[in-house]
Design a protein around this motif. Structure first.
Motif, PDB file in Angstrom:
ATOM      1  N   HIS A 179       0.915  -1.214   0.012  1.00 52.54           N
ATOM      2  CA  HIS A 179      -0.143  -0.053  -0.082  1.00 52.54           C
ATOM      3  C   HIS A 179       0.870   1.514  -0.029  1.00 52.54           C
ATOM      4  N   LEU A 180       2.212   1.108   0.215  1.00 54.07           N
ATOM      5  CA  LEU A 180       3.167   2.282  -0.005  1.00 54.07           C
ATOM      6  C   LEU A 180       2.892   3.150  -1.481  1.00 54.07           C
ATOM      7  N   ALA A 181       2.980   2.475  -2.487  1.00 53.24           N
ATOM      8  CA  ALA A 181       2.710   2.899  -3.650  1.00 53.24           C
ATOM      9  C   ALA A 181       1.439   3.724  -3.766  1.00 53.24           C
ATOM     10  N   GLU A 205      -0.239   5.221  -1.323  1.00 58.87           N
ATOM     11  CA  GLU A 205       0.004   6.344  -0.435  1.00 58.87           C
ATOM     12  C   GLU A 205       0.732   7.273  -1.384  1.00 58.87           C
ATOM     13  N   ALA A 206       2.077   6.744  -2.131  1.00 58.42           N
ATOM     14  CA  ALA A 206       2.570   8.044  -2.825  1.00 58.42           C
ATOM     15  C   ALA A 206       1.849   8.515  -3.833  1.00 58.42           C
ATOM     16  N   GLU A 207       1.086   7.588  -4.697  1.00 60.85           N
ATOM     17  CA  GLU A 207       0.353   8.115  -5.669  1.00 60.85           C
ATOM     18  C   GLU A 207      -0.518   9.146  -5.222  1.00 60.85           C
ATOM     19  N   ASP A 245       1.246  12.402  -4.512  1.00 60.31           N
ATOM     20  CA  ASP A 245       1.537  12.992  -5.748  1.00 60.31           C
ATOM     21  C   ASP A 245       0.137  13.798  -6.469  1.00 60.31           C
TER      22      ASP A 245
END
Length: 351
Positions: free
Chosen positions: A211-213, A215-217, A220
Motif C-alpha cells: 500500500h506504500l505505492a 499512498e505515494a500516488e 502526488d
C-alpha cells in the motif's frame, strides 16, 4: 499472570498480528475487570498488563470456579472456537462457549459448523446478525468516552499539533489503502478545498507493504493540485485522540468494513461524521432531528463531496451535529455499556 482458579471467563487471542479483534480485546478486558468480571486473556500478541492465563493452566477447566457451574470461553475467530469445542465436547471440560461475529458476508460451511455448536452468539450489528443462521444477541461496540472526548478549546488543540488554529479541518483516520477508501477522501478534498480556503484536510494512518505505492500516488495527486500545505499526511500516531480533538469534520470513506469504530471516536470528540454505508455505520450515525452526520453510498466521490460540503458550508449545522454526536455516544455507545451487556450473557451461561 492470573490464577486460573479465580478466573471465570477466558478471552483467547490466537492471532499475533494486530487486528480489529485484538484491539477489541485490549480495550474491553480492563473495563470488564473494573466491572467485576473475572476475565483473563489467553494467547500471544497482547499487552503484558492484561491479566492472562497460560495454556498449561487449561487443565484446571475440569473444575468449576467458586459459585459457578462452568467457565465461559469467549471466542471471536474460527481458530478460537474449534479448541473450545474440543475442550468442552471431547475432554468434557466445564466450559460454555460464546462467539462474537462481526462478519457481514455469508459464512463458509466450516464457520457455520462451528457457530452452530456455540452456547451463545453475539453479533456486533444488526447487519451482522442477518448473516447468522442461529439465534444471536446484537451488542454494538462501544468506546472509551474518557479517552475520546471534546477539547476544551479546539483552536488550542490544533495549535498543540502544529496545525493552523484558525483553519477548520476535515479528517480521515485509519490504514491508508484502497479498501479504506483513502483515495475517495483525498479526491473529494481536492475537489472541495480550492473554493473553501478556510478548510484543510488531514489523513492520519499508516501505509504498509503493497500500500506504500498507493499512498505515494495520493500524495502526488495532492501535489499536482497544489494542495500539499492543506491536505496533510501525518502518518500513524499513538495520540490519535488528540488528532480527533483538532478536527471539525470526520469522513469515513471505507469501501468495506466489518464494524468500524472511527465514527464513534469522532462523535465522542464532538465531531460530525460523513460515512459510507458500510459496516455498522448506519447503526451508529443518526440522521434527521438529532443529526450526528450523514450516511452516503459507498464508493461514490460525488456523494462524498456533497456530504462534506453540506457541513463545510453550514457551520451552525456542523456545530449542532457535533453536539448531537457527543450526546449520542455518551448515552448509547460508552464501552461500559458494551461490557455490561456481554457480562449479562456470561452470567446467564454460568448460573
Amino acid at each position: 499472570m492470573a490464577d486460573i482458579r479465580d478466573i471465570e471467563i477466558i478471552a483467547p487471542n490466537f492471532k499475533r498480528r494486530l487486528s480489529g479483534v485484538t484491539s477489541t480485546i485490549i480495550q474491553l478486558v480492563p473495563v470488564q475487570r473494573n466491572l467485576g468480571q473475572k476475565i483473563a486473556v489467553l494467547g500471544p500478541g497482547l499487552p503484558t498488563n492484561l491479566p492472562s492465563v497460560r495454556f498449561r493452566d487449561l487443565i484446571h477447566l475440569w473444575r468449576t470456579p467458586p459459585g459457578r457451574r462452568c467457565r465461559v470461553w469467549h471466542a471471536r475467530r474460527n481458530v478460537e472456537m474449534l479448541p473450545a469445542i474440543l475442550l468442552r465436547d471431547l475432554l468434557r471440560m466445564k466450559i460454555r462457549v460464546v462467539f462474537t461475529s462481526a462478519s457481514q458476508r455469508r459464512h463458509t460451511g466450516w464457520s457455520k459448523f462451528l457457530i452452530r455448536r456455540m452456547d451463545a452468539v453475539i453479533a456486533t450489528s444488526a447487519k451482522t446478525a442477518a448473516y447468522l443462521e442461529v439465534p444471536s444477541t446484537v451488542i454494538l461496540h462501544g468506546i472509551d468516552t474518557h479517552r475520546f472526548r471534546p477539547p476544551v478549546d479546539r483552536a488550542e488543540a490544533k495549535r498543540a499539533l502544529d496545525l493552523n488554529p484558525s483553519r477548520k479541518y476535515a479528517g480521515c483516520f485509519g490504514r491508508v489503502r484502497h479498501q479504506k477508501g483513502t483515495d475517495l477522501f483525498v479526491d473529494s478534498m481536492i475537489a472541495l478545498l480550492p473554493s473553501r480556503p478556510e478548510w484543510g484536510a488531514i489523513v492520519a494512518g499508516r501505509a504498509t507493504g503493497p500500500h506504500l505505492a498507493f499512498e505515494a500516488e495520493l500524495k502526488d495527486r495532492v501535489a499536482k493540485a497544489g494542495l500539499t500545505d492543506r491536505i496533510l499526511f501525518v502518518g500513524e500516531h499513538t495520540n490519535i485522540p488528540d488528532w480527533y480533538r483538532a478536527l471539525d469534520l470526520f469522513v469515513a470513506p471505507q469501501r468495506w468494513e466489518g464494524f468500524g469504530l472511527t465514527p464513534l471516536e469522532a462523535m465522542a470528540s464532538g465531531v460530525p461524521v460523513v460515512a459510507s454505508d458500510v459496516g455498522a455505520f448506519s447503526e451508529l450515525i443518526s440522521e434527521g432531528a438529532d443529526e450526528t452526520g450523514l450516511i452516503i453510498p459507498a464508493n461514490s466521490i460525488e456523494a462524498m463531496v456533497d456530504g462534506a460540503a453540506t457541513f463545510m458550508d453550514d457551520l451552525p449545522r456542523l456545530a449542532a451535529a457535533g453536539a448531537n454526536g457527543l450526546a449520542r455516544t455518551s448515552s448509547d455507545f460508552a464501552i461500559d455499556g458494551e461490557a455490561r451487556a456481554i457480562g449479562a450473557i456470561y452470567d446467564s451461561l454460568m448460573r
